[in-house]
Design a protein around this motif. Sequence first.
Motif, PDB file in Angstrom:
ATOM      1  N   GLY A 190       0.787  -1.216   0.000  1.00  0.00           N
ATOM      2  CA  GLY A 190       0.000   0.000   0.000  1.00  0.00           C
ATOM      3  C   GLY A 190       0.823   1.271   0.000  1.00  0.00           C
ATOM      4  O   GLY A 190       1.993   1.285  -0.395  1.00  0.00           O
ATOM      5  N   GLU A 191       0.168   2.339   0.481  1.00  0.00           N
ATOM      6  CA  GLU A 191       0.760   3.661   0.522  1.00  0.00           C
ATOM      7  C   GLU A 191       0.293   4.364   1.793  1.00  0.00           C
ATOM      8  O   GLU A 191      -0.799   4.110   2.272  1.00  0.00           O
ATOM      9  CB  GLU A 191       0.300   4.497  -0.685  1.00  0.00           C
ATOM     10  CG  GLU A 191       0.658   3.879  -2.026  1.00  0.00           C
ATOM     11  CD  GLU A 191      -0.018   4.593  -3.176  1.00  0.00           C
ATOM     12  OE1 GLU A 191       0.684   5.225  -3.973  1.00  0.00           O
ATOM     13  OE2 GLU A 191      -1.267   4.535  -3.236  1.00  0.00           O
ATOM     14  N   GLU A 192       1.125   5.251   2.319  1.00  0.00           N
ATOM     15  CA  GLU A 192       0.780   6.048   3.494  1.00  0.00           C
ATOM     16  C   GLU A 192       1.030   7.515   3.139  1.00  0.00           C
ATOM     17  O   GLU A 192       2.055   7.850   2.538  1.00  0.00           O
ATOM     18  CB  GLU A 192       1.656   5.674   4.697  1.00  0.00           C
ATOM     19  CG  GLU A 192       1.629   4.206   5.062  1.00  0.00           C
ATOM     20  CD  GLU A 192       0.485   3.824   5.967  1.00  0.00           C
ATOM     21  OE1 GLU A 192      -0.067   4.695   6.652  1.00  0.00           O
ATOM     22  OE2 GLU A 192       0.150   2.627   5.982  1.00  0.00           O
ATOM     23  N   PHE A 193       0.077   8.362   3.518  1.00  0.00           N
ATOM     24  CA  PHE A 193       0.206   9.800   3.284  1.00  0.00           C
ATOM     25  C   PHE A 193      -0.240  10.524   4.534  1.00  0.00           C
ATOM     26  O   PHE A 193      -1.188  10.103   5.200  1.00  0.00           O
ATOM     27  CB  PHE A 193      -0.679  10.238   2.106  1.00  0.00           C
ATOM     28  CG  PHE A 193      -0.913  11.725   2.061  1.00  0.00           C
ATOM     29  CD1 PHE A 193       0.029  12.567   1.494  1.00  0.00           C
ATOM     30  CD2 PHE A 193      -2.061  12.286   2.612  1.00  0.00           C
ATOM     31  CE1 PHE A 193      -0.170  13.940   1.476  1.00  0.00           C
ATOM     32  CE2 PHE A 193      -2.268  13.661   2.597  1.00  0.00           C
ATOM     33  CZ  PHE A 193      -1.319  14.492   2.022  1.00  0.00           C
ATOM     34  N   GLY A 194       0.437  11.614   4.862  1.00  0.00           N
ATOM     35  CA  GLY A 194       0.026  12.410   6.010  1.00  0.00           C
ATOM     36  C   GLY A 194       0.254  13.882   5.754  1.00  0.00           C
ATOM     37  O   GLY A 194       1.155  14.274   5.002  1.00  0.00           O
ATOM     38  N   TYR A 195      -0.576  14.704   6.392  1.00  0.00           N
ATOM     39  CA  TYR A 195      -0.441  16.161   6.340  1.00  0.00           C
ATOM     40  C   TYR A 195      -0.511  16.663   7.768  1.00  0.00           C
ATOM     41  O   TYR A 195      -1.476  16.388   8.486  1.00  0.00           O
ATOM     42  CB  TYR A 195      -1.551  16.786   5.493  1.00  0.00           C
ATOM     43  CG  TYR A 195      -1.460  18.291   5.422  1.00  0.00           C
ATOM     44  CD1 TYR A 195      -0.560  18.902   4.541  1.00  0.00           C
ATOM     45  CD2 TYR A 195      -2.238  19.094   6.240  1.00  0.00           C
ATOM     46  CE1 TYR A 195      -0.450  20.283   4.482  1.00  0.00           C
ATOM     47  CE2 TYR A 195      -2.131  20.478   6.189  1.00  0.00           C
ATOM     48  CZ  TYR A 195      -1.236  21.064   5.304  1.00  0.00           C
ATOM     49  OH  TYR A 195      -1.116  22.431   5.252  1.00  0.00           O
ATOM     50  N   ILE A 196       0.523  17.400   8.197  1.00  0.00           N
ATOM     51  CA  ILE A 196       0.603  17.861   9.574  1.00  0.00           C
ATOM     52  C   ILE A 196      -0.239  19.129   9.720  1.00  0.00           C
ATOM     53  O   ILE A 196       0.043  20.155   9.096  1.00  0.00           O
ATOM     54  CB  ILE A 196       2.066  18.149   9.994  1.00  0.00           C
ATOM     55  CG1 ILE A 196       3.019  17.018   9.575  1.00  0.00           C
ATOM     56  CG2 ILE A 196       2.140  18.426  11.491  1.00  0.00           C
ATOM     57  CD1 ILE A 196       2.638  15.647  10.028  1.00  0.00           C
ATOM     58  N   LEU A 197      -1.289  19.051  10.548  1.00  0.00           N
ATOM     59  CA  LEU A 197      -2.184  20.189  10.773  1.00  0.00           C
ATOM     60  C   LEU A 197      -1.611  21.158  11.804  1.00  0.00           C
ATOM     61  O   LEU A 197      -1.745  22.368  11.663  1.00  0.00           O
ATOM     62  CB  LEU A 197      -3.553  19.686  11.226  1.00  0.00           C
ATOM     63  CG  LEU A 197      -4.274  18.797  10.217  1.00  0.00           C
ATOM     64  CD1 LEU A 197      -5.471  18.116  10.863  1.00  0.00           C
ATOM     65  CD2 LEU A 197      -4.688  19.600   9.011  1.00  0.00           C
ATOM     66  N   HIS A 198      -0.998  20.608  12.854  1.00  0.00           N
ATOM     67  CA  HIS A 198      -0.260  21.458  13.795  1.00  0.00           C
ATOM     68  C   HIS A 198       0.737  20.591  14.556  1.00  0.00           C
ATOM     69  O   HIS A 198       0.581  19.376  14.659  1.00  0.00           O
ATOM     70  CB  HIS A 198      -1.185  22.252  14.740  1.00  0.00           C
ATOM     71  CG  HIS A 198      -1.853  21.462  15.805  1.00  0.00           C
ATOM     72  ND1 HIS A 198      -1.210  21.042  16.940  1.00  0.00           N
ATOM     73  CD2 HIS A 198      -3.124  21.011  15.926  1.00  0.00           C
ATOM     74  CE1 HIS A 198      -2.052  20.380  17.710  1.00  0.00           C
ATOM     75  NE2 HIS A 198      -3.219  20.343  17.106  1.00  0.00           N
ATOM     76  N   GLY A 215       3.570  17.065  20.762  1.00  0.00           N
ATOM     77  CA  GLY A 215       2.151  16.969  20.417  1.00  0.00           C
ATOM     78  C   GLY A 215       1.912  17.422  18.983  1.00  0.00           C
ATOM     79  O   GLY A 215       2.618  18.301  18.471  1.00  0.00           O
ATOM     80  N   ALA A 216       0.949  16.812  18.324  1.00  0.00           N
ATOM     81  CA  ALA A 216       0.669  17.137  16.929  1.00  0.00           C
ATOM     82  C   ALA A 216      -0.696  16.595  16.527  1.00  0.00           C
ATOM     83  O   ALA A 216      -1.240  15.708  17.185  1.00  0.00           O
ATOM     84  CB  ALA A 216       1.736  16.532  16.008  1.00  0.00           C
ATOM     85  N   ALA A 217      -1.223  17.159  15.447  1.00  0.00           N
ATOM     86  CA  ALA A 217      -2.441  16.628  14.823  1.00  0.00           C
ATOM     87  C   ALA A 217      -2.141  16.491  13.339  1.00  0.00           C
ATOM     88  O   ALA A 217      -1.543  17.385  12.734  1.00  0.00           O
ATOM     89  CB  ALA A 217      -3.626  17.552  15.049  1.00  0.00           C
ATOM     90  N   LEU A 218      -2.534  15.373  12.778  1.00  0.00           N
ATOM     91  CA  LEU A 218      -2.278  15.170  11.362  1.00  0.00           C
ATOM     92  C   LEU A 218      -3.400  14.389  10.711  1.00  0.00           C
ATOM     93  O   LEU A 218      -4.080  13.598  11.354  1.00  0.00           O
ATOM     94  CB  LEU A 218      -0.935  14.461  11.148  1.00  0.00           C
ATOM     95  CG  LEU A 218      -0.747  13.083  11.756  1.00  0.00           C
ATOM     96  CD1 LEU A 218      -0.021  12.200  10.759  1.00  0.00           C
ATOM     97  CD2 LEU A 218       0.081  13.200  13.012  1.00  0.00           C
TER      98      LEU A 218
END
Length: 177
Positions: free
Chosen positions: A122-130, A165-168
């Motif tokens: 498969g594939e993994e993608f992420g975008y860091i919101l904060h 800490g982070a949200a993604l």
Amino acid sequence: MDIGSKLKELRVLKGLTQEELADRSELSKGFISQLERNLTSSSIATLTDLLQCLGTTLGEFFYESPEEQIVFGKADYFEKYDNELHNTIQWIIPNAQKNVMEPILLTLQPGGSTYPDNPHEGEEFGYILHGAVSIHIGSKIYKAKKGESFYFTPDKKHFIESKSGAALLWVSSPPSF
């Protein structure tokens, strides 16, 4: 059901003019026009003939599949908090396991992480919101912060952690969460 609009949509989809459909069905162009504008109705036999000319049947024409939900809000999310790993996962598309990809909203508390995931297709993608994260893939570590994204093929053991800490937004294809 708006029979006229559905007939017109089917005719246009097949690339036929009203006149071409009238010729094929041995009806008048005026009658086809009136049907499409719901100014007249037809007998079942005539409608069956029309639909045959359009490559479908009465059953297929009148079948209405349930409309799929396109927009999802917080009320649709499924949320799980993991005390051990100090993270919250929100499945933001319900039943996404049946889809090709599964997006989640991952919130990591300071010192939080995800479970290490074994290699898989498969594939993994992420975008860091904060915040900022460390992406561990095999023996390498990659850093990403707010406004940055990551993409990798999960062919090695991998996990994500955050010291502050982070949200993604994390999308996995095929679903593996």
